[in-house]
Scaffold this active site. Structure first.
Site, short mmCIF file in Angstrom:
data_model
loop_
_atom_site.label_atom_id
_atom_site.label_comp_id
_atom_site.label_asym_id
_atom_site.label_seq_id
_atom_site.Cartn_x
_atom_site.Cartn_y
_atom_site.Cartn_z
N GLU A 74 0.75 -1.15 -0.03
CA GLU A 74 -0.13 -0.06 -0.18
C GLU A 74 0.76 1.35 0.11
OE1 GLU A 74 -2.70 -1.90 3.43
OE2 GLU A 74 -1.09 -0.43 3.67
N TYR A 76 6.81 16.88 11.42
CA TYR A 76 7.78 15.80 11.38
C TYR A 76 9.40 16.24 11.12
CZ TYR A 76 3.47 13.22 10.12
OH TYR A 76 2.32 12.74 10.10
N CYS A 79 0.48 33.03 12.48
CA CYS A 79 0.84 33.77 13.73
C CYS A 79 1.24 33.00 14.84
CB CYS A 79 -0.16 34.80 14.08
SG CYS A 79 -0.38 36.03 12.82
C1 PLP Z 1 -0.49 5.90 5.66
C2 PLP Z 1 -0.64 4.39 5.31
C3 PLP Z 1 0.18 3.91 4.06
C4 PLP Z 1 1.05 4.47 3.26
O1 PLP Z 1 2.18 5.06 3.78
P1 PLP Z 1 3.34 5.60 2.88
O2 PLP Z 1 4.45 5.80 3.91
O3 PLP Z 1 2.81 6.95 2.39
O4 PLP Z 1 3.68 4.82 1.92
C5 PLP Z 1 -0.01 2.42 4.07
N1 PLP Z 1 -0.78 1.65 4.66
C6 PLP Z 1 -1.35 2.04 5.79
C7 PLP Z 1 -2.37 1.08 6.67
C8 PLP Z 1 -1.31 3.44 6.11
O5 PLP Z 1 -1.92 3.84 7.27
#
Ligand code: PLP
Length: 414
Positions: free
Chosen positions: A260, A303, A329
Site C-alpha cells: 500500500e 515531522y 501567527c
Molecule cells: C499511511 C498508510 C500507508 C502509506 O504509507 P506511506 O509511507 O505513505 O507509503 C499504507 N498503509 C497504511 C495502513 C497506512 O495507514
C-alpha cells in the site's frame, strides 16, 4: 519533466500558492514498483489514498491498475466515485466504530481489522464476510517514533503476542480470515529489518487456511534531497519475492502479495509553489516570508521534514543563506539557514517532495484559503482543484439570527 518556465507560467495562470503534480512521475514510480516485484505471480498495489486524495489522482491510479488503500469511509466513497471497484478497495482504519467498518463491508470493500474487540463483534455479526487482520510484528522501522507504527507501544495492529486470543475468536465465530496485513510505518531503511518482520507475518499466516493475500503495508523511503538514503526497491523486490514464493509453495497456494504505497508513488511528483511576500533582515538572519504557512504545508513543522527549497524566479542567482518562514501567527519555519539563489520580494519559491501528506494535511487556520492543485500531464497543466474562496470559509457556519440582540455592550467600554 516540468521546468522552471512551465512552473512560473502555472503561477501566472492559476495563482500562488499552488500545488503541482507531475503525472508522468507518478506513472514511472508505479511501474518501477511493479517491475521490482515482477518475480511474484500475483501482485497487488493499493495506493494509500491519504497521501494525496484528489479525485484526478485517484482516477490516474485506477487507470494504472492500482487498487486503493483507505483509512476512512469518506476515502472509500471517494475511491468508488473515482471508479475503483469495491473489491479493489481495502479499508484499513484504526480506532473507528464498528458501524463505520460495517458500512464499508456492505459496500463490498475488503475489511482490515486491527483490534480484537471489533474483530470479535464483527465476526459474531457477519461470520460470512471475509476479513483481513492487521498484525503488529513489533518491529521498529526507521528511527522516528512519530512515523513508526509497528513498535511495542504502538496503537496500530493486533500484537503477535495476542495470536492465541485471535485464533480463539476466529474459531468461535467461524469467521473467515482471507488476508494478513502489517504496516510498520514510513521509512524502511533497513531491508533486513523489513524481511525480519515479513517472517513474523509468514509465521502468523500459517495459522489460517483460507488466505488469499498477504499485505506488507508500506513505508518505502523516498529521497528528499540529493544524497538522501532511499529504500532499495529493487533489492527488496528480489529478496521478498523469492521468500514470498517459497512461502506460497510451502503454504500450498499462490497468494497475492500486496503493498500500500503512498509516499513512494506521489511524494517526488509534487511541487509546492509560493510567492515571497517579504524579505526581512534581522540582526542575525535573513527571513524570506512567503504567502503561505503550515496551513498549506505542515510537514516541516510536524515531522521536521526537510523539503528542498529553490528560487525558480532567479535560479542562476548568487546563493545566500535564508530562513524561509510562513505568515501564520505562530512559529512556522519551512527551512533554516538554507542556501538559496538570491531572493527578491515577489519571487516564487519551489518546495520539492510536496506530493504526499501535503495538500491532504492543509487546513483553513488563520482563515486562509486552501491552495489550488494542478496536474501536469502530457506537457500541459490541468487545474484539478480550485483555490478556495471566502464562500468556502463561511459556507458551513450558521449565523444564528438575533442571537445577541439583548446583550448590552460592556459599560466601561462605552
Ligand atoms: C499511511 C498508510 C500507508 C502509506 O504509507 P506511506 O509511507 O505513505 O507509503 C499504507 N498503509 C497504511 C495502513 C497506512 O495507514
Amino acid at each position: 519533466m516540468i521546468n522552471e518556465k512551465d512552473l512560473l507560467e502555472i503561477t501566472e495562470k492559476f495563482g500562488a500558492p499552488v500545488y503541482v503534480y507531475e503525472a508522468e512521475m507518478i506513472i514511472a514510480q508505479f511501474q518501477r514498483l511493479n517491475r521490482s516485484f515482477s518475480g511474484v505471480k500475483k501482485l497487488k498495489l493499493n495506493y494509500a489514498a491519504k497521501a494525496l486524495s484528489n479525485i484526478s489522482i485517484l482516477k490516474l491510479m485506477n487507470s494504472l491498475g492500482s487498487g486503493l488503500d483507505t483509512v476512512s469511509i469518506q476515502e472509500v466513497k471517494l475511491g468508488l466515485l473515482a471508479g475503483f471497484k469495491p473489491e479493489d478497495i481495502i479499508f484499513t482504519p484504526n480506532g473507528v466504530s464498528l458501524e463505520e467498518i460495517e458500512e464499508a463491508a456492505l459496500l463490498g470493500v475488503q475489511i482490515n481489522i486491527d483490534n480484537l474487540s471489533v474483530l470479535e463483534q464483527f465476526g459474531n455479526k457477519h461470520p460470512d464476510i471475509p476479513v483481513c487482520i492487521r498484525i503488529n510484528p513489533h518491529v521498529m522501522a526507521g528511527g522516528n517514533t512519530k512515523i513508526s507504527v509497528g513498535h511495542i507501544d504502538s496503537k496500530f495492529g493486533i500484537s503477535i503476542h495476542q495470536i492465541p486470543h485471535l485464533l480463539r475468536i476466529v474459531e468461535l465465530t467461524k469467521m473467515q480470515i482471507n488476508g494478513i496485513h502489517m504496516h510498520t510505518g514510513s521509512d524502511i531503511l533497513d531491508i533486513d529489518v523489513f524481511l525480519y518482520a515479513s517472517e513474523i507475518l509468514f509465521d502468523t499466516a500459517r495459522n489460517f487456511k483460507q488466505l488469499e493475500f498477504i499485505d506488507f503495508g508500506s513505508g518505502f523511503k523516498v529521497p528528499y534531497r540529493s544524497g538522501d538514503i532511499e529504500t532499495n526497491i529493487k533489492e527488496l523486490g528480489q529478496k521478498l519475492s523469492s521468500r514470498f514464493n517459497e512461502f506460497c509453495e510451502d503454504y500450498g497456494n499462490t497468494l497475492t502479495l500486496a503493498f500500500e504505497p503512498g509516499k513512494f508513488l506521489v511524494s517526488e511528483a509534487g511541487l509546492f509553489l509560493a510567492r515571497v511576500n517579504v524579505v526581512k533582515q534581522t540582526t542575525s538572519t535573513v527571513f524570506a516570508g512567503i504567502d503561505s504557512g503550515f496551513n498549506h504545508l505542515i510537514r516541516p513543522m510536524l515531522y521536521g521534514a526537510g523539503h528542498e527549497i529553490t528560487n525558480i524566479s532567479n535560479p542562476k542567482g548568487r546563493e545566500r543563506y535564508y530562513s524561509v518562514v510562513g505568515y501564520i501567527c505562530e512559529t512556522d519555519t519551512f527551512g533554516n539557514n538554507r542556501r538559496i539563489a538570491e531572493i527578491s520580494e515577489g519571487d516564487i519559491l519551489c518546495f520539492r517532495n510536496a506530493g504526499a501528506y501535503c495538500f491532504t494535511m492543509a487546513s483553513n487556520y488563520n482563515s486562509r484559503y486552501r491552495p489550488a492543485e494542478v496536474l501536469w500531464y502530457q506537457e500541459k497543466p490541468h487545474l484539478i482543484r480550485k483555490r478556495e474562496t471566502f464562500d468556502d470559509l463561511i459556507s458551513n457556519q450558521v449565523d444564528v439570527e438575533n442571537l445577541f440582540d439583548n446583550l448590552e455592550p460592556t459599560p466601561t467600554l462605552k
